[in-house]
Design an enzyme around this catalytic site. Structure first.
Site, PDB file in Angstrom:
ATOM      1  CG  HIS A 119       3.200   3.021  -2.882  1.00  0.00           C
ATOM      2  ND1 HIS A 119       3.945   3.513  -1.988  1.00  0.00           N
ATOM      3  CD2 HIS A 119       3.953   3.084  -4.201  1.00  0.00           C
ATOM      4  CE1 HIS A 119       5.323   3.636  -2.414  1.00  0.00           C
ATOM      5  NE2 HIS A 119       5.147   3.430  -3.631  1.00  0.00           N
ATOM      6  CD  GLU A 160       5.524  -0.057  -4.080  1.00  0.00           C
ATOM      7  OE1 GLU A 160       5.944  -0.691  -4.817  1.00  0.00           O
ATOM      8  OE2 GLU A 160       5.984   0.463  -2.961  1.00  0.00           O
ATOM      9  CD  GLU A 161       8.228   2.041  -0.395  1.00  0.00           C
ATOM     10  OE1 GLU A 161       9.146   1.104  -0.725  1.00  0.00           O
ATOM     11  OE2 GLU A 161       8.237   2.937  -0.988  1.00  0.00           O
ATOM     12  CG  ASP A 182       5.868   3.530  -7.161  1.00  0.00           C
ATOM     13  OD1 ASP A 182       6.679   4.396  -6.892  1.00  0.00           O
ATOM     14  OD2 ASP A 182       5.803   2.135  -6.756  1.00  0.00           O
ATOM     15  CG  HIS A 185      13.679   3.632  -1.373  1.00  0.00           C
ATOM     16  ND1 HIS A 185      13.363   2.153  -0.993  1.00  0.00           N
ATOM     17  CD2 HIS A 185      12.356   4.014  -1.709  1.00  0.00           C
ATOM     18  CE1 HIS A 185      12.101   1.918  -1.524  1.00  0.00           C
ATOM     19  NE2 HIS A 185      11.590   2.821  -1.907  1.00  0.00           N
TER      20      HIS A 185
END
Ligand SMILES: [Zn+2]
Length: 351
Positions: A75, A226-227, A247, A327
């Site tokens: 993504h 995706e997030e 990922d 993140h």
């Protein structure tokens, strides 16, 4: 054994440029176009490129067979922010796109994109941030409610900020701060999941350089949602027998993943991945001397699971480069990108 040369420099160069392009979930246009052009420039015979209705990039490559067609996904969307309120002090209250960890964006530079595509710079700060003025700043909780955007524009109230063209719903891009060290580390926000998009680029380049075709017709979906949990759930051009999601591997206490191997995720928050896929990925790594780590990510989900939850019936697996401080201000090493790219290329070629 088939000779394969992974062009790590070209893969990292592609990654660094992609990292610099803002792509918070919902604003994918620039990054998808960058990837589309880069894939097009590879000039791979039989590689068909299109943008799906939802805005993802779909690259389909003819294989030697088509009786068990495959999908590969990574993504391009990332975390970001949106204007929630133009405050009476002229600053902006924000709402997160994806799972923002507030303390990790404090003091970061941002770009606000207005509806007519003007760009205004600013900084994410806690309210009343000067320690000479506010002694509570040391312990104040960092949340969406008490953090705000200070704009680099002369504005002292909501009207003046609106006069700049800013309104509720505008996208806010968080600076990635990309840095590649001479020791091979890549430090940047949003390596999740742009490092995996780079691995797809690198694997396509490796197949092209070797003049090889994948074993099966393969669709590569560069997803853009995706997030928020539904990137890989739609847009596939044919029924898939297998889906390999790429990922990041999450690094931390109790984790097996690192920045120097490819991570094979056996299970995450969505449950175990397919036994046959996990075994195949492990076997391929061993056969080709690719350093790998199997791992479990408890607070994690991928587009592979999104595909399954949407009714997909393929065998799904998940691999990716190990990313530290996910993140947050992330980091990986080019070794991890190399081994992910190599394993993906071997998977594509394996009948
Ligand atoms: Zn991700």
């Amino acid at each position: 054994m088939t000779e394969l040369n992974i062009n790590l420099q070209a893969t990292v160069d592609f990654l660094v440029e992609l990292l610099k392009i803002p792509s918070p979930t919902g604003y994918h246009i620039e990054a998808i176009e960058y990837v589309r052009k880069a894939f097009e420039a590879l000039a791979i015979p039989g590689l068909d490129l299109k943008i799906t209705t939802k805005g993802a990039l779909l690259a389909t490559l003819k294989g030697q067979a088509n009786d068990a067609r495959r999908g590969v996904t990574a993504h391009v969307d990332t975390l970001g922010l949106m204007v929630r309120e133009v405050k009476s002090n002229g600053r902006l209250k924000t709402n997160p796109l994806g799972g923002i960890v507030w303390p990790t964006v404090e003091m970061e530079g941002v770009t606000v994109r207005t509806a007519d595509n003007k760009r205004i710079r600013g900084t994410i700060l806690t309210g009343n941030p000067s320690s000479h003025v506010n002694r509570n700043i040391f312990t104040a909780e960092r949340t969406a409610d008490n953090m705000e955007i200070r704009l680099d524009a002369k504005t002292k109230d909501a009207d003046e900020t609106r006069a700049l063209g800013i309104e509720v719903g505008d996208f806010i891009f968080v600076d990635p701060r990309v840095e590649v060290s001479d020791t091979g580390f890549i430090r940047s926000r949003f390596l999740d999941d742009k490092a995996a998009v780079a691995a797809i680029y690198g694997a396509l380049l490796a197949l092209k350089d070797a003049g090889l075709q994948p074993a099966q017709d393969t669709a590569f979906l560069i997803a853009n949602y995706e997030e928020v949990g539904h990137g890989g759930s739609s847009g596939w051009p044919f029924e898939l027998a297998e889906l390999l999601a790429i990922d990041m591997g999450a690094i931390g206490e109790s984790q097996n993943s690192d920045e120097f191997s490819v991570s094979i995720c056996v299970k995450d928050g969505g449950g175990p991945y397919h036994f046959d896929m996990t075994n195949k990925l492990r076997r391929l790594s061993q056969a080709h001397g690719i350093p790998y780590k199997t791992d479990i990510y408890i607070f994690y989900a991928s587009d592979g699971t999104a595909y399954w939850r949407a009714g997909g019936d393929a065998k799904v697996g998940l691999i990716g480069p190990g990313v530290d401080a996910s993140h947050s201000y992330e980091r990986t090493h080019q070794d991890s990108v190399l081994h992910t790219t190599h394993l993906l290329a071997r998977y594509l070629l394996e009948s």
